[in-house]
Each structure stands twice: as C-alpha cells, then as structure tokens.
Scaffold this active site. Structure first.
Site, mmCIF file in Angstrom:
data_model
loop_
_atom_site.group_PDB
_atom_site.id
_atom_site.type_symbol
_atom_site.label_atom_id
_atom_site.label_comp_id
_atom_site.label_asym_id
_atom_site.label_seq_id
_atom_site.Cartn_x
_atom_site.Cartn_y
_atom_site.Cartn_z
ATOM 1 N N CYS A 125 0.838 -1.206 0.000
ATOM 2 C CA CYS A 125 0.000 0.000 0.000
ATOM 3 C C CYS A 125 0.876 1.260 0.000
ATOM 4 O O CYS A 125 1.951 1.272 -0.606
ATOM 5 C CB CYS A 125 -0.988 -0.008 1.165
ATOM 6 S SG CYS A 125 -2.311 1.196 0.956
ATOM 7 N N ASP A 194 -2.974 1.225 10.329
ATOM 8 C CA ASP A 194 -4.182 2.036 10.534
ATOM 9 C C ASP A 194 -4.580 2.009 12.002
ATOM 10 O O ASP A 194 -5.004 3.014 12.554
ATOM 11 C CB ASP A 194 -5.303 1.526 9.629
ATOM 12 C CG ASP A 194 -5.030 1.900 8.182
ATOM 13 O OD1 ASP A 194 -5.464 2.993 7.766
ATOM 14 O OD2 ASP A 194 -4.333 1.148 7.492
HETATM 15 P P1 RI2 Z 1 0.271 6.379 6.958
HETATM 16 C C1 RI2 Z 1 -3.565 3.494 4.633
HETATM 17 O O1 RI2 Z 1 -4.946 3.300 4.522
HETATM 18 C C2 RI2 Z 1 -2.792 2.198 4.450
HETATM 19 O O2 RI2 Z 1 -3.434 1.087 5.020
HETATM 20 C C3 RI2 Z 1 -1.514 2.557 5.158
HETATM 21 O O3 RI2 Z 1 -0.719 1.429 5.494
HETATM 22 C C4 RI2 Z 1 -2.053 3.266 6.388
HETATM 23 O O4 RI2 Z 1 -3.179 4.021 5.901
HETATM 24 C C5 RI2 Z 1 -1.091 4.132 7.145
HETATM 25 O O5 RI2 Z 1 -0.659 5.219 6.351
HETATM 26 P P2 RI2 Z 1 -5.844 3.975 3.331
HETATM 27 O O6 RI2 Z 1 -6.193 5.358 3.815
HETATM 28 O O7 RI2 Z 1 -0.443 7.011 8.095
HETATM 29 O O8 RI2 Z 1 -5.072 3.959 2.049
HETATM 30 O O9 RI2 Z 1 1.569 5.705 7.421
HETATM 31 O O10 RI2 Z 1 -7.078 3.104 3.273
HETATM 32 O O11 RI2 Z 1 0.477 7.310 5.795
#
Ligand code: RI2
Length: 309
Positions: A125, A194
């Site tokens: 991701c 998350d």
């Molecule tokens: P940072 C994201 O969720 C991903 O799951 C990623 O690993 C997590 O948030 C943490 O991201 P989504 O918003 O806070 O893409 O480290 O569903 O940037």
C-alpha cells in the site's frame, strides 16, 4: 476546508492514509472553532460535537482519526467561554499536527537502522510512516531496492513508487498476488498501520496479513511503522476493530458481472502479533506485545473512560 468538506474528502479517499486523515480531522475542528465568531459557549460546543461525529464517522477503521479528535478536544469540558474553548481547540489541534509530523520523522530515523546496506525491501500500500523509514535509509547512503505492491483496488502502490522515484530510491511495482513469489528476494518487509490493537494485532491495508504470512514462511523480518496515536484504547475495552467494506464498484464495474454474482471489498485486515517482529514508534522500537503499555502511557488511562460513544 470545513468539517463537511474534510469528512467528504476522507470518505471518498481524496484525503487518505491513517496519519493524514488524523491531521486533517484536527485541522477541520480547529477551522470550525475559528469560523465561529459568536460568544455562545453552548452553541460552539454543539457545533464541535457535531463536527467530531461527522469526522469520526467518515471512515470507521483507523483509530488515528478518533485519537486525533480526542486529542483536539482534550480539556475542553472545563472551558468557561466560547473564546476559551476556541483557543484550546486551536492549541490542541496545532500541537497534535506538530506531534504527528514529528513522529513520522522520528520513526524514519529509528526504523532506518533496521534496514542494512544492500537490502531489498518490500512494502504494501502507501504508508507515509513506512516510506519515511525507507527514504531515511536511502538518505543515509544505503543502497536499497524496494518492491511495492499494487494494492488493489485503489492502487496506492502507484503513489508509493512515485514517491520513491522522486526520492531517488529504485523501486519495482508488483501485483498483490506476486508477494509470495517475490519473497525469496526480500530482506525485510516494512508496512504502515491504521490501528494497533491492545493485544499487538495490526490492522492495515487488506493483504497485509498475507504479506506477513509469506514473510514468516521465508523468515523475513516484518516491521510495522506506527505513530503512538495509531494505538487503540477502544480495543482495551474489548471492542473489535470495524473493518471497512467499501463499494463493490471500486473492485469491478458491476455491469461486467453475470446476474447473481456478488463482490466484496474489505479494505483492511488483521495481522496477529506473532507474525510481527517489531513496531517502530516515535518512542522507540517495541515488541507488538508492548502495545497495551503504549496505550496506557501515551494515550493515557483517562481515555479508557472516554470511549463510550
Ligand atoms: P500512513 C492506509 O490506509 C494504508 O493502510 C496505510 O498502510 C495506512 O493508511 C497508514 O498510512 P488507506 O487510507 O499514516 O489507504 O503511514 O485506506 O500514511
């Protein structure tokens, strides 16, 4: 932007990433407090209470959003005037945003020490915290390579390789189902978070638990990067983390499906603590089994009694 616009951007994933949605929520409440120029304390309290609900409801899984709202509202029940309340919300929001940005930097420095010169890293991701670690290792002069998963259906992997390319880090994109195949070439897996539960389980982008299983099978260390406000006091109350399921149209155009065929689109999954080597936080590198202590120490035992709504 106001609360409604920010909540809508979070819901539609224009603003995404557990850290960024938390900082945006704090900023939205600050803006709401600043936009109210009246002196009716009750009215401002009501506006902020509605704003908190709207923001927290925008995405259900990342506890960072809830913790950001709690941090922004901390101590406000004692405010004696609308001006006091406004000042406190502004001060809390600014300090949350500053703390959050600092945390990503510190995590980068600490986590980069776990990446060796010549390592091939796999990430899943698009996590600012995980990318902070990878970019810090590169900035330290380590010659590293990165494999980034595509991360269907939103393809956040594209954001990851763009960010890495801009920083000069060599990277390769793979489809999600190639993870087990590529694991033989990987030295370390670095992912974001998350939510971290009180028992040390990680809730992160769907597919993370499969990456962790493949890493364990190949004896590749699996490292999680998580600011302490991604640890969940609610899970200490025995609450299960709600896994968001989004619209099927994000996966496939429904018109392409034969009648009667269903599609599910869960966007997060749970990785058990036994598959996690360590969690890098801004207060240091910890075992997943120390999650309970992080919640008590960093988020505070008081929060345990403020989690009822
Ligand atoms: P940072 C994201 O969720 C991903 O799951 C990623 O690993 C997590 O948030 C943490 O991201 P989504 O918003 O806070 O893409 O480290 O569903 O940037």
């Amino acid at each position: 932007m106001g609360v409604i616009e920010i909540a809508d951007s979070i819901k539609t994933m224009k603003v995404r990433g557990a850290g960024l949605i938390a900082r945006s929520a704090a900023e939205a409440l600050k803006q709401q407090a600043l936009d109210y120029q009246g002196d009716d304390l009750g009215k401002l309290r009501k506006l902020l209470a509605d704003g908190q609900r709207t923001l927290v409801d925008s995405r259900p899984t990342a506890i960072s959003l809830w913790n950001a709202v709690q941090a922004t509202m901390r101590g406000t029940s004692g405010a004696e005037s609308a001006a006091d309340l406004r000042d406190l919300v502004v001060k809390n929001a600014d300090s949350f945003v500053a703390r959050s940005s600092r945390a990503v930097e510190v995590i980068g420095r600490i986590g980069s020490r776990r990446i060796r010169d010549g390592d091939t890293v796999l990430t899943h991701c698009n996590s600012k915290a995980a990318l902070g670690v990878i970019k810090a290792a590169h900035a330290d002069g380590k010659k590293i390579k990165v494999y980034a998963t595509e991360s269907r259906p939103w393809r956040q992997g594209l954001l990851t390789v763009r960010d890495l390319a801009a920083a000069g880090v060599p990277s390769t994109l793979i489809i999600d189902s190639a993870v087990r195949w590529i694991m033989k070439d990987i030295d370390v897996v670095v992912v974001g978070a998350d939510t971290v539960c009180s028992n040390g389980a990680l809730i992160n982008k769907v597919g993370t638990s499969q990456v962790a299983l493949a890493a364990r099978e190949a004896r590749v260390p699996f490292i999680v990067c998580a600011e302490t406000y991604k640890f969940s006091p609610k899970t200490m109350h025995g609450e299960l983390v709600e896994i968001e399921e989004r619209d099927a149209s994000e996966v496939i155009d429904p018109k392409l499906l034969p009648e009667g065929v269903g599609v599910r689109n869960p966007v997060f999954d749970a990785t058990p603590p036994e598959l996690i080597d360590s969690i890098v936080t801004e207060i240091g590198l910890i075992s997943p089994y120390a999650a309970y202590e992080v919640i008590v120490k960093e988020i505070g035992p008081d929060s345990l009694f403020e989690t009822e709504d």
